[in-house]
Scaffold this active site. Structure first.
Site, PDB file in Angstrom:
ATOM      1  N   ARG A 268     -13.075 -18.201   5.852  1.00 29.95           N
ATOM      2  CA  ARG A 268     -12.025 -18.454   6.843  1.00 29.95           C
ATOM      3  C   ARG A 268     -12.574 -18.598   8.262  1.00 29.95           C
ATOM      4  O   ARG A 268     -12.069 -19.395   9.043  1.00 29.95           O
ATOM      5  CB  ARG A 268     -11.003 -17.317   6.788  1.00 29.95           C
ATOM      6  CG  ARG A 268     -10.119 -17.456   5.572  1.00 29.95           C
ATOM      7  CD  ARG A 268      -9.260 -16.261   5.364  1.00 29.95           C
ATOM      8  NE  ARG A 268      -8.207 -16.576   4.418  1.00 29.95           N
ATOM      9  CZ  ARG A 268      -7.505 -15.652   3.764  1.00 29.95           C
ATOM     10  NH1 ARG A 268      -7.737 -14.386   3.967  1.00 29.95           N
ATOM     11  NH2 ARG A 268      -6.554 -16.013   2.938  1.00 29.95           N
TER      12      ARG A 268
ATOM     13  N   GLY B 260      -6.681 -13.230  -1.436  1.00 34.34           N
ATOM     14  CA  GLY B 260      -6.373 -12.421  -2.615  1.00 34.34           C
ATOM     15  C   GLY B 260      -6.909 -11.007  -2.545  1.00 34.34           C
ATOM     16  O   GLY B 260      -6.402 -10.116  -3.222  1.00 34.34           O
TER      17      GLY B 260
ATOM     18  N   VAL C 178       7.609   5.439  12.600  1.00 41.00           N
ATOM     19  CA  VAL C 178       6.704   6.572  12.855  1.00 41.00           C
ATOM     20  C   VAL C 178       5.930   6.292  14.140  1.00 41.00           C
ATOM     21  O   VAL C 178       5.191   5.314  14.229  1.00 41.00           O
ATOM     22  CB  VAL C 178       5.757   6.796  11.661  1.00 41.00           C
ATOM     23  CG1 VAL C 178       4.736   7.873  11.985  1.00 41.00           C
ATOM     24  CG2 VAL C 178       6.567   7.180  10.428  1.00 41.00           C
TER      25      VAL C 178
ATOM     26  N   ALA D 127       0.830  -1.205   0.000  1.00 38.72           N
ATOM     27  CA  ALA D 127       0.000   0.000   0.000  1.00 38.72           C
ATOM     28  C   ALA D 127       0.865   1.255   0.000  1.00 38.72           C
ATOM     29  O   ALA D 127       0.581   2.225  -0.713  1.00 38.72           O
ATOM     30  CB  ALA D 127      -0.922   0.005   1.221  1.00 38.72           C
TER      31      ALA D 127
ATOM     32  N   HIS E  32      -3.213 -14.690  10.831  1.00 35.99           N
ATOM     33  CA  HIS E  32      -2.908 -14.459   9.420  1.00 35.99           C
ATOM     34  C   HIS E  32      -2.937 -12.979   9.085  1.00 35.99           C
ATOM     35  O   HIS E  32      -1.979 -12.434   8.554  1.00 35.99           O
ATOM     36  CB  HIS E  32      -3.942 -15.217   8.575  1.00 35.99           C
ATOM     37  CG  HIS E  32      -3.791 -15.025   7.114  1.00 35.99           C
ATOM     38  ND1 HIS E  32      -2.679 -15.443   6.432  1.00 35.99           N
ATOM     39  CD2 HIS E  32      -4.609 -14.470   6.193  1.00 35.99           C
ATOM     40  CE1 HIS E  32      -2.811 -15.145   5.150  1.00 35.99           C
ATOM     41  NE2 HIS E  32      -3.974 -14.542   4.973  1.00 35.99           N
TER      42      HIS E  32
ATOM     43  N   GLU F 160      -3.599  -2.800   4.947  1.00 40.53           N
ATOM     44  CA  GLU F 160      -4.082  -3.550   6.111  1.00 40.53           C
ATOM     45  C   GLU F 160      -4.227  -2.686   7.362  1.00 40.53           C
ATOM     46  O   GLU F 160      -4.876  -3.095   8.321  1.00 40.53           O
ATOM     47  CB  GLU F 160      -3.142  -4.736   6.374  1.00 40.53           C
ATOM     48  CG  GLU F 160      -3.840  -5.870   7.119  1.00 40.53           C
ATOM     49  CD  GLU F 160      -2.952  -7.066   7.368  1.00 40.53           C
ATOM     50  OE1 GLU F 160      -2.183  -7.448   6.465  1.00 40.53           O
ATOM     51  OE2 GLU F 160      -3.037  -7.613   8.486  1.00 40.53           O
TER      52      GLU F 160
HETATM   53  C1  LIG Z   1       1.861 -15.517   5.337  1.00 45.95           C
HETATM   54  C2  LIG Z   1       0.911 -14.548   4.688  1.00 45.95           C
HETATM   55  C3  LIG Z   1       0.433 -14.793   3.410  1.00 45.95           C
HETATM   56  C4  LIG Z   1      -0.439 -13.890   2.805  1.00 45.95           C
HETATM   57  N1  LIG Z   1      -0.890 -14.167   1.555  1.00 45.95           N
HETATM   58  C5  LIG Z   1      -1.739 -13.300   0.959  1.00 45.95           C
HETATM   59  C6  LIG Z   1      -2.208 -13.549  -0.368  1.00 45.95           C
HETATM   60  O1  LIG Z   1      -1.830 -14.522  -1.022  1.00 45.95           O
HETATM   61  N2  LIG Z   1      -3.082 -12.643  -0.905  1.00 45.95           N
HETATM   62  C7  LIG Z   1      -3.516 -11.538  -0.218  1.00 45.95           C
HETATM   63  O2  LIG Z   1      -4.325 -10.764  -0.762  1.00 45.95           O
HETATM   64  N3  LIG Z   1      -3.072 -11.281   1.026  1.00 45.95           N
HETATM   65  C8  LIG Z   1      -2.201 -12.122   1.619  1.00 45.95           C
HETATM   66  N4  LIG Z   1      -1.737 -11.841   2.877  1.00 45.95           N
HETATM   67  C9  LIG Z   1      -2.084 -10.547   3.476  1.00 45.95           C
HETATM   68  C10 LIG Z   1      -1.333  -9.420   2.742  1.00 45.95           C
HETATM   69  O3  LIG Z   1       0.007  -9.816   2.512  1.00 45.95           O
HETATM   70  C11 LIG Z   1      -1.347  -8.113   3.534  1.00 45.95           C
HETATM   71  O4  LIG Z   1      -2.653  -7.794   3.897  1.00 45.95           O
HETATM   72  C12 LIG Z   1      -0.749  -6.987   2.685  1.00 45.95           C
HETATM   73  O5  LIG Z   1       0.609  -7.248   2.406  1.00 45.95           O
HETATM   74  C13 LIG Z   1      -0.866  -5.673   3.409  1.00 45.95           C
HETATM   75  O6  LIG Z   1      -0.125  -4.699   2.718  1.00 45.95           O
HETATM   76  P1  LIG Z   1       0.233  -3.346   3.437  1.00 45.95           P
HETATM   77  O7  LIG Z   1       1.082  -2.572   2.500  1.00 45.95           O
HETATM   78  O8  LIG Z   1      -0.977  -2.732   3.981  1.00 45.95           O
HETATM   79  O9  LIG Z   1       1.089  -3.785   4.702  1.00 45.95           O
HETATM   80  P2  LIG Z   1       2.510  -4.466   4.754  1.00 45.95           P
HETATM   81  O10 LIG Z   1       2.822  -5.185   3.508  1.00 45.95           O
HETATM   82  O11 LIG Z   1       2.536  -5.199   6.047  1.00 45.95           O
HETATM   83  O12 LIG Z   1       3.508  -3.231   4.830  1.00 45.95           O
HETATM   84  C14 LIG Z   1       3.503  -2.351   5.926  1.00 45.95           C
HETATM   85  C15 LIG Z   1       4.891  -1.751   6.036  1.00 45.95           C
HETATM   86  O13 LIG Z   1       4.850  -0.703   6.998  1.00 45.95           O
HETATM   87  C16 LIG Z   1       5.977  -0.798   7.847  1.00 45.95           C
HETATM   88  N5  LIG Z   1       5.614  -0.167   9.124  1.00 45.95           N
HETATM   89  C17 LIG Z   1       4.837  -0.663  10.112  1.00 45.95           C
HETATM   90  N6  LIG Z   1       4.718   0.217  11.115  1.00 45.95           N
HETATM   91  C18 LIG Z   1       5.442   1.301  10.752  1.00 45.95           C
HETATM   92  C19 LIG Z   1       5.735   2.535  11.409  1.00 45.95           C
HETATM   93  N7  LIG Z   1       5.259   2.816  12.623  1.00 45.95           N
HETATM   94  N8  LIG Z   1       6.538   3.426  10.758  1.00 45.95           N
HETATM   95  C20 LIG Z   1       7.041   3.147   9.516  1.00 45.95           C
HETATM   96  N9  LIG Z   1       6.819   1.971   8.886  1.00 45.95           N
HETATM   97  C21 LIG Z   1       6.025   1.073   9.488  1.00 45.95           C
HETATM   98  C22 LIG Z   1       6.235  -2.286   7.942  1.00 45.95           C
HETATM   99  O14 LIG Z   1       7.562  -2.568   8.335  1.00 45.95           O
HETATM  100  C23 LIG Z   1       5.929  -2.750   6.532  1.00 45.95           C
HETATM  101  O15 LIG Z   1       7.060  -2.697   5.693  1.00 45.95           O
HETATM  102  C24 LIG Z   1      -0.866 -12.730   3.509  1.00 45.95           C
HETATM  103  C25 LIG Z   1      -0.393 -12.475   4.793  1.00 45.95           C
HETATM  104  C26 LIG Z   1       0.484 -13.374   5.386  1.00 45.95           C
HETATM  105  C27 LIG Z   1       0.991 -13.076   6.766  1.00 45.95           C
END
Ligand SMILES: Cc1cc2nc3c(=O)[nH]c(=O)nc-3n(C[C@H](O)[C@H](O)[C@H](O)COP(=O)(O)OP(=O)(O)OC[C@H]3O[C@@H](n4cnc5c(N)ncnc54)[C@H](O)[C@@H]3O)c2cc1C
Length: 486
Positions: free
Chosen positions: A313, A464, A188, A53, A421, A451
């Protein structure tokens, strides 16, 4: 995507150096910010969190002409291995040749059915409708997906499987090319609001413990992910789930969510912590067979199926909690394993060595190896194969997922247990990805995506959809942040 079509390519004028006034950090235990060099106000948009994101937002903001900084708390980008996740998108180009009937309406309904009444239908609608644009965007940036679609953790086979570099890799490289600056080891810890309630800055702690204040000229985007690896938060919001181990990475630590709450943001569905069957996370490998719901069955220690593998789920979690020992085995055959990525196949072979997966030439031998009654597992596999032929399953697996008889040796088993998860709850946002306060009002200049937000997956996500959500709302947040009035 409407918001993306009218992007001004004009680069914002960079103002330059830090502010002069000294400010005292208000978070307990943090040191005073006093030095001029601790301030950064030369970016239009500051994105907290460098995941899917965060980089989708950063790149979109840069494409809209903004100067962008990403603050990532970890010292490097998230593990590229776990970045290769499946993405649910209605995609006639792939679905039609595979004979998969699908539509935006079906995706919308599937997501809402799983999510329950707390999900915001307007957010779900946007995610579903903008997903095809997001797919095209990420493919143009260099992601490659398999021509085959799978059903992973969802009702319908619409999940796209990456077969090359992952989302964060691709997005972060494109963001760097577009002039986005990424700052690592920037945790942050605080969001500050200024005149008119505007989100005016964030405080980030560096690896050395010093504090920096980042003051964007236009807006902040919060993209810190969920809180699945924060045991304290799980205990607070969903105490019944605190007994489960987490399959999440260290970055899913949730403090950014709490910082936003302290700054007045509203939270939704925080107790909806999702658990799914997974292999032992300590093994550091993906030793399971449930990538494609059509290609495996799940049996308990008595060798019996106890839930439809394509159920939502929360239903699977409930069924697991009723099984002896609360563990199960996923059973597949040679065709199951060969249909998975080379990476997963390699993990399954490694898992055999450490006793997390098993392989045998016959179903009977497999039963013996995993310690379930031989005759029972034989009966279960035979009955399931009959269900595939008749397209009728007593446990209610959908006919579209009754397509794979387990016949081809060697037969495989992977031991799985429920693990945390993801966390579908989080910050309340509106369709512009603006963070809302307790009264449902947008907090000026504050956006969020991925997320860290709630209201899209309600209490139960579909496999997905989370990656799709992170990409779509990341794009929306970034584009709108770049356009925010100063
Ligand atoms: C094992 C596993 C398998 C999965 N498989 C799937 C799948 O096949 N399909 C699917 O749709 N979803 C899947 N998911 C869920 C999906 O991966 C996540 O919902 C998605 O990656 C969320 O993206 P995001 O960018 O919001 O967060 P993230 O990818 O978690 O990125 C957040 C980032 O913010 C950083 N961060 C956190 N707090 C701070 C802070 N205070 N200051 C600065 N940086 C910070 C973190 O270090 C991280 O790099 C899976 C999850 C897991 C655990």
């Amino acid at each position: 995507m409407g918001t993306r079509m009218h992007i001004s390519r004009r680069r914002a004028i960079v103002a330059g150096l830090g502010a002069t006034a000294a400010v005292v950090a208000t978070v307990a235990g943090l040191q005073t910010i006093s030095k001029k060099s601790d301030y950064r106000n030369d970016y239009d948009v500051v994105v907290a969190g460098g995941g899917v994101a965060g980089f989708a937002a950063a790149l979109s903001a840069a494409e809209a002409g903004a100067r962008v900084a990403v603050l990532e708390k970890l010292p490097a980008l998230a593990n590229a291995y776990f970045d290769a996740r499946n993405m649910a998108v209605v995609d006639p180009l792939r679905e039609t040749p595979l004979g998969i009937p699908d539509s935006l309406e079906r995706h919308y309904r599937d997501t809402l059915d799983a999510a329950g009444p707390t999900a915001d239908p307007a957010l779900v609608r946007i995610m579903v409708e903008e997903a095809p644009t997001a797919l095209l965007w990420i493919e143009r940036l260099g992601m490659v997906f398999s021509p085959t679609l799978i059903n992973s953790g969802s009702h319908w086979p619409r999940s796209h499987v990456p077969i090359g570099p992952g989302y964060v890799q691709v997005l972060s490289k494109a963001a760097a090319r577009a002039g986005v600056d990424t700052f690592f080891s920037r945790d942050v810890v605080e969001i500050r609001r200024g005149k008119g309630g505007r989100a005016e800055s964030v405080v980030a702690r560096t690896e050395g413990g010093t504090l920096e204040r980042w003051i964007p000229k236009k807006a902040l985007v919060l993209a810190g992910g969920g809180f699945g690896s924060n045991h304290e938060m799980i205990s607070r919001f969903a105490p019944a789930k605190a007994r489960f181990e987490s399959a999440n990475e260290a970055g899913s630590s949730g403090e950014l969510l709490l910082a936003a709450e302290r700054a007045g943001a509203a939270l939704v569905d925080m107790d909806a912590v999702e658990v799914v069957p997974r292999s032992n996370p300590k093994a550091g490998i993906q030793a399971y067979l449930h990538i494609n719901n059509a290609r495996y069955i799940v049996v308990n220690s008595l060798g019996k199926r106890f839930v439809a593998e394509d159920a939502h789920r929360n239903k699977i979690a409930e069924a697991f909690s009723r099984q002896p020992g609360e563990f199960a085995f996923e059973i597949g055959d040679d065709r199951t394993v060969k249909s998975y990525s080379m990476l997963m196949q390699a993990d399954l072979w490694k898992a055999i060595e450490i006793g997390e997966a098993f392989k045998a030439d016959t179903v009977e031998e497999l039963a013996h190896k995993i310690g379930v009654p031989v005759a029972s597992l034989r009966r279960t596999v035979d009955a399931y194969n009959r269900s595939v032929r008749t397209k009728r399953d007593p446990l209610g697996k959908l006919p579209i997922n009754l397509s794979h008889e387990l016949r081809q040796p060697p037969f495989w088993a992977a031991r799985v247990q429920q693990r945390i998860h993801l966390t579908p709850g989080g910050l309340r946002i509106n369709t512009e990805a603006r963070v809302l306060d307790q009264f449902g009002r947008p907090i000026p200049a504050l956006f969020a995506a991925g997320e860290i937000t709630g209201g899209i997956h309600g209490r139960n996500s579909l496999g997905g959809d989370s990656v799709t959500d992170a990409l779509v709302f990341g794009m929306i947040a970034g584009t709108n942040a770049a356009r925010e009035k100063v």
